[in-house]
Write a protein that holds these residues in place. Structure first.
Motif, mmCIF file in Angstrom:
data_model
loop_
_atom_site.group_PDB
_atom_site.id
_atom_site.type_symbol
_atom_site.label_atom_id
_atom_site.label_comp_id
_atom_site.label_asym_id
_atom_site.label_seq_id
_atom_site.Cartn_x
_atom_site.Cartn_y
_atom_site.Cartn_z
ATOM 1 N N GLY A 5 8.276 39.715 45.410
ATOM 2 C CA GLY A 5 9.068 40.299 46.489
ATOM 3 C C GLY A 5 8.731 41.756 46.711
ATOM 4 N N HIS A 6 9.371 42.352 47.714
ATOM 5 C CA HIS A 6 9.081 43.747 48.050
ATOM 6 C C HIS A 6 10.229 44.323 48.874
ATOM 7 C CE1 HIS A 6 6.140 46.978 48.239
ATOM 8 N NE2 HIS A 6 6.489 47.171 49.508
ATOM 9 N N GLU A 7 10.423 45.623 48.760
ATOM 10 C CA GLU A 7 11.423 46.288 49.588
ATOM 11 C C GLU A 7 10.754 46.748 50.880
ATOM 12 O OE1 GLU A 7 14.155 50.247 49.441
ATOM 13 O OE2 GLU A 7 14.100 49.002 47.629
ATOM 14 N N ILE A 8 11.341 46.349 52.003
ATOM 15 C CA ILE A 8 10.814 46.721 53.321
ATOM 16 C C ILE A 8 11.936 47.354 54.115
ATOM 17 C CG2 ILE A 8 9.756 45.896 55.458
ATOM 18 C CD1 ILE A 8 8.622 43.542 53.855
ATOM 19 N N ALA A 9 11.712 48.595 54.536
ATOM 20 C CA ALA A 9 12.696 49.325 55.343
ATOM 21 C C ALA A 9 14.075 49.313 54.694
ATOM 22 C CB ALA A 9 12.747 48.774 56.768
ATOM 23 N N GLY A 10 14.102 49.461 53.376
ATOM 24 C CA GLY A 10 15.368 49.552 52.665
ATOM 25 C C GLY A 10 16.033 48.224 52.365
ATOM 26 N N HIS A 11 15.352 47.117 52.638
ATOM 27 C CA HIS A 11 15.906 45.783 52.398
ATOM 28 C C HIS A 11 14.982 45.009 51.462
ATOM 29 C CE1 HIS A 11 18.858 46.236 55.639
ATOM 30 N NE2 HIS A 11 17.878 46.808 56.326
ATOM 31 N N TRP A 12 15.574 44.334 50.468
ATOM 32 C CA TRP A 12 14.780 43.511 49.563
ATOM 33 C C TRP A 12 14.405 42.215 50.256
ATOM 34 C CZ3 TRP A 12 11.897 44.221 45.647
ATOM 35 C CH2 TRP A 12 11.399 43.136 44.945
ATOM 36 N N VAL A 13 13.106 41.902 50.224
ATOM 37 C CA VAL A 13 12.602 40.684 50.854
ATOM 38 C C VAL A 13 11.924 39.851 49.764
ATOM 39 C CG1 VAL A 13 11.106 39.755 52.656
ATOM 40 C CG2 VAL A 13 12.220 41.969 52.998
ATOM 41 N N PRO A 14 12.360 38.610 49.582
ATOM 42 C CA PRO A 14 11.790 37.773 48.528
ATOM 43 C C PRO A 14 10.334 37.376 48.808
ATOM 44 C CG PRO A 14 13.572 36.603 49.676
ATOM 45 C CD PRO A 14 13.456 37.958 50.297
ATOM 46 N N GLU A 15 9.627 37.043 47.726
ATOM 47 C CA GLU A 15 8.229 36.620 47.864
ATOM 48 C C GLU A 15 8.116 35.402 48.773
ATOM 49 O OE1 GLU A 15 6.925 33.945 44.239
ATOM 50 O OE2 GLU A 15 7.938 35.750 43.496
ATOM 51 N N PRO A 21 1.757 37.985 61.566
ATOM 52 C CA PRO A 21 2.533 37.671 60.360
ATOM 53 C C PRO A 21 1.820 38.010 59.062
ATOM 54 C CG PRO A 21 1.749 35.669 61.411
ATOM 55 C CD PRO A 21 1.362 36.801 62.302
ATOM 56 N N ARG A 22 2.622 38.440 58.116
ATOM 57 C CA ARG A 22 2.179 38.696 56.752
ATOM 58 C C ARG A 22 3.145 37.975 55.824
ATOM 59 N NH1 ARG A 22 -1.521 40.517 59.369
ATOM 60 N NH2 ARG A 22 -2.461 42.560 59.177
ATOM 61 N N VAL A 23 2.696 37.664 54.621
ATOM 62 C CA VAL A 23 3.533 37.004 53.632
ATOM 63 C C VAL A 23 3.825 37.991 52.516
ATOM 64 C CG1 VAL A 23 3.693 35.085 51.995
ATOM 65 C CG2 VAL A 23 2.567 34.748 54.200
ATOM 66 N N VAL A 24 5.098 38.128 52.161
ATOM 67 C CA VAL A 24 5.500 39.041 51.096
ATOM 68 C C VAL A 24 4.889 38.541 49.780
ATOM 69 C CG1 VAL A 24 7.466 39.993 49.832
ATOM 70 C CG2 VAL A 24 7.622 39.649 52.306
ATOM 71 N N PRO A 25 4.235 39.454 49.035
ATOM 72 C CA PRO A 25 3.550 39.038 47.808
ATOM 73 C C PRO A 25 4.498 38.620 46.688
ATOM 74 C CG PRO A 25 3.424 41.413 48.077
ATOM 75 C CD PRO A 25 4.072 40.871 49.313
ATOM 76 N N LYS A 26 3.907 38.052 45.657
ATOM 77 C CA LYS A 26 4.654 37.571 44.498
ATOM 78 C C LYS A 26 5.542 38.675 43.934
ATOM 79 C CE LYS A 26 4.069 34.951 40.307
ATOM 80 N NZ LYS A 26 3.171 34.078 39.580
#
Length: 148
Positions: free
Chosen positions: A27-37, A20-25
């Protein structure tokens, strides 16, 4: 030998689940999807390694995929990350590869190996919790006769 070890790690990753990793402050786009921090994300190695999106004939053992064979030109070799990636990858990766190469070379130099009949479906009876729950793997070792 390295191609055989890599293909083995592809088919049987040491850690088959995601690390597991935690999305940084921010948020970030991963594989074309926005993932919140602060969202916990990860890539399950076994799923990635057996995906036809990443590998041709993923269920089959083909070390030649790591040797540039034409039949596997579409393979995404970067998808196979048995030691994780980034700043938190396995610090012992290089040592692990050195040990695997040395041990395999010594075993193959000294012995002929044969899988015991009761071990034919060994992979099918394993379970994964966080790591593999490995039952015994009986193998017959026959010393190689040397002319010394």
């Amino acid at each position: 030998m390295l191609a055989c070890l890599n293909e083995t790690l592809r088919q049987y990753p040491p850690v088959p689940i995601s690390l597991p990793r935690v999305v940084p402050k921010g948020g970030h786009e991963i594989a074309g999807h926005w993932v919140p921090e602060d969202t916990v994300v990860g890539v399950w190695q076994q799923a990635a390694n057996y995906s036809e999106t990443n590998f041709t004939k993923p269920e089959e053992f083909h070390p030649e995929r790591f040797l540039g064979d034409e039949a596997f030109y579409k393979d995404d070799l970067a998808a196979m990350q048995p030691f994780s990636v980034g700043p938190r990858n396995c610090i012992g990766r290089n040592l692990a590869y050195a040990e695997m190469r040395l041990i395999l070379a010594r075993i193959l130099y000294k012995f002929d190996l044969e899988l015991a009949p009761e071990a034919r479906d060994w992979i099918k009876i394993q379970k994964v919790y966080t790591l593999w729950d490995k039952p015994k793997l009986p193998v017959y070792l026959k010393p190689i006769k040397t002319s010394a």
